[in-house]
Design an enzyme around this catalytic site. Structure first.
Site, PDB file in Angstrom:
ATOM      1  N   THR A 158      -9.098  14.779 -13.980  1.00 16.21           N
ATOM      2  CA  THR A 158     -10.538  14.552 -14.011  1.00 16.21           C
ATOM      3  C   THR A 158     -10.712  13.424 -15.018  1.00 16.21           C
ATOM      4  OG1 THR A 158     -10.945  16.114 -15.815  1.00 16.21           O
ATOM      5  CG2 THR A 158     -11.055  17.014 -13.581  1.00 16.21           C
ATOM      6  N   HIS A 159     -11.682  12.564 -14.792  1.00 15.37           N
ATOM      7  CA  HIS A 159     -11.879  11.370 -15.637  1.00 15.37           C
ATOM      8  C   HIS A 159     -10.616  10.503 -15.678  1.00 15.37           C
ATOM      9  CE1 HIS A 159     -15.376  13.594 -17.320  1.00 15.37           C
ATOM     10  NE2 HIS A 159     -14.543  14.633 -17.210  1.00 15.37           N
ATOM     11  N   SER A 280       3.506 -11.643  -2.384  1.00 13.37           N
ATOM     12  CA  SER A 280       2.751 -12.660  -3.106  1.00 13.37           C
ATOM     13  C   SER A 280       3.330 -14.028  -2.769  1.00 13.37           C
ATOM     14  CB  SER A 280       2.858 -12.406  -4.607  1.00 13.37           C
ATOM     15  OG  SER A 280       2.613 -13.595  -5.325  1.00 13.37           O
ATOM     16  N   LYS A 286       6.734  -9.168  -5.843  1.00 16.04           N
ATOM     17  CA  LYS A 286       5.558  -8.351  -5.567  1.00 16.04           C
ATOM     18  C   LYS A 286       5.562  -7.691  -4.202  1.00 16.04           C
ATOM     19  CE  LYS A 286       1.804  -8.771  -7.527  1.00 16.04           C
ATOM     20  NZ  LYS A 286       1.029  -7.723  -8.134  1.00 16.04           N
ATOM     21  N   GLU A 293      -6.308  -1.778  -0.063  1.00 19.45           N
ATOM     22  CA  GLU A 293      -7.352  -2.542  -0.767  1.00 19.45           C
ATOM     23  C   GLU A 293      -8.415  -3.059   0.199  1.00 19.45           C
ATOM     24  OE1 GLU A 293      -5.579  -5.316  -3.908  1.00 19.45           O
ATOM     25  OE2 GLU A 293      -3.839  -4.498  -2.909  1.00 19.45           O
TER      26      GLU A 293
END
Ligand code: ARG
Length: 461
Positions: A158-159, A280, A286, A293
């Site tokens: 949580t958080h 990338s 990468k 996304e």
């Protein structure tokens, strides 16, 4: 195009300004509705003939003309011009060109205002069914994954701070529950889409003896709309659909956000297959979670469409206004976006490799069983508020001494409360903590399995 050639050209002396023609046209996007437009027109022509408003001969000519237009558009043999204005006028014009005067009778007792509502409803009904099928597909891959990962332990947050250990299968089913509510919302929305508007005509109904129930029957609508004015100005079925799609995107976006975080080196909880990641152009090492996304990013455009549509509707005087033509692009893009997102994510979810070791490693850290300790003291008779304080002080002690709960002795425990006994060591492991969460909807393996079995047993799964 001169106005003499336009179906509404009668009262006009001057041709439409070319810039106005370009500005008002919708043919480049509403051509998507051609199949449904023709389906609706065929039903309308059949009804007109049954009611003796047109002859059987005219009906035949109209229906075969429309079918040949349908085939030609499908095969890419029929191109439309900007001056055709919209798909409704383009098809009618082509019909008249092909069959002559009988074609001019098709628009009897009908307006583009009720026609466009019909097209949108037929289109949306089909698309809703496809989206429901895609949603079901994604939901079943989540359940399949939950079976596979039934015992995998992960840290719950949580958080975004470590909270309590949970099962990965429980996390997977959390998304299943969200998407199950989305499916219910889609089905409910479909009921309001599934109402037959034709016969409202421009706004007032018609003098001619039409049979709206007949058209509804031919097009498989269980109901006809009740108020002609409402019918031609109503687009709440579109707004409701876009909201439902926006909610689906919200859920997909959160799923993606978890995966994006988990795929980072810092978490290292999951590896997304090469086939669903990209590299990338500069950094050779990468591997980026671009699909996830993009789903997260595309959620924004669907929210935009929802706000666009609500804004279009809010100030409209009764009844039809041309503003309503602006409903189509937001709707079409919403449909495309939610379908593509569901398809891609379903495939991606089948290609996830969860790192069980890393997940467990993190799940045991951060005093994640502190709540279990507090509940242990509750069972021993302490008020929860008091036990919370005791365990809080134990955590502070552990942080000071750099000791985890299992590394402490009973003597150390007892310094904080006399209620601690030898059996405390039975409830310190993450396995035990999870095992004990048997409340309805809890993360204990037996509760998750129970839910999986319920879901698999559902007749509409
Ligand atoms: N293209 C129009 C639309 O999408 C069709 C209805 C036009 N009606 C009218 N009265 N101009 O809304």
């Amino acid at each position: 195009m001169t106005n003499k050639k336009k179906p509404w050209g009668g009262r006009f002396q001057m041709p439409t300004d070319t810039a106005v023609e370009a500005f008002t046209t919708s043919i480049h996007f509403d051509r998507r509705l051609y199949r449904h437009d023709i389906e609706g027109s065929i039903a309308h022509a059949r009804m007109l003939a049954a009611q003796k408003i047109i002859s059987r001969k005219e009906e035949k000519a109209i229906v075969s003309g429309l079918k040949s237009i349908l085939a030609d558009i499908g095969e890419g043999r029929l191109q439309f011009a900007t001056g055709d204005e919209d798909i409704h006028m383009a098809i009618e014009k082509e019909l008249i060109r092909r069959i002559g005067d009988a074609g001019g009778k098709l628009h009897t007792a009908r307006s583009r205002n009720d026609q466009v509502s019909l097209d949108m409803r037929l289109y949306l009904r089909d698309e809703t069914d496809q989206i429901i099928a895609l949603l079901k597909g994604f939901k079943s891959s989540l359940v399949r994954l939950a079976r596979i990962e039934i015992r995998t332990i992960m840290p719950g947050y949580t958080h975004l701070q470590k909270a309590q250990p949970v099962l990965l299968s429980h996390w997977l089913l959390a998304y299943w529950e969200m998407l199950d509510r989305d499916e219910a919302r889609l089905k409910d929305c479909r009921k309001r889409v599934n109402v037959m508007p034709l016969g409202a005509a421009a706004l007032a109904g018609t003098n001619l003896p039409i049979d709206r129930q007949k058209v509804a029957g031919l097009l498989n609508f269980p109901a006809v709309s009740e108020n002609s004015m409402d019918t031609v100005s109503d687009r709440d079925f579109v707004a409701e659909f876009i909201f439902t799609a926006a909610m689906i995107m919200t859920h997909l976006s959160r799923f993606c956000e978890d995966l994006i975080l988990w795929a980072s080196g810092e978490f290292g909880f999951v590896e997304i297959s090469d086939a669903f990641t990209t590299g990338s152009s500069i950094m050779p090492q990468k591997k980026n979670p671009d699909v996830a996304e993009l789903v997260r990013g595309k959620t924004g455009r669907v929210y935009g469409h929802l706000v666009a549509l609500l804004t279009i509707l809010k100030g409209l005087p009764m009844t039809y206004n041309r503003d309503l033509q602006e409903d189509k692009e937001p709707l079409f893009d919403t449909v495309d976006t939610v379908k593509a997102s569901l398809q891609t994510l379903t495939a991606m979810s089948r290609n996830l490799k969860f790192n069980h070791v890393r997940m467990r490693e993190e799940a045991v850290k951060g005093f994640s069983t502190a709540t279990d300790l507090a509940e242990y003291l509750v069972v021993k008779g302490l008020p929860f508020r008091e036990s919370h304080g005791i365990v809080g002080r134990l955590v502070a002690y552990g942080l000071r001494k750099n000791k985890t709960f299992p590394e402490m002795t009973l003597k150390e425990f007892k310094r904080f409360s006399a209620a601690f006994a030898e059996d405390i060591f039975d409830c310190l492991s993450v396995e035990k903590a999870i095992h004990a969460k048997t409340s309805h909807g809890g993360t204990a393996e037996k509760m998750v399995l129970k839910r999986i079995t319920e879901i698999e047993g559902r007749s509409d799964a």
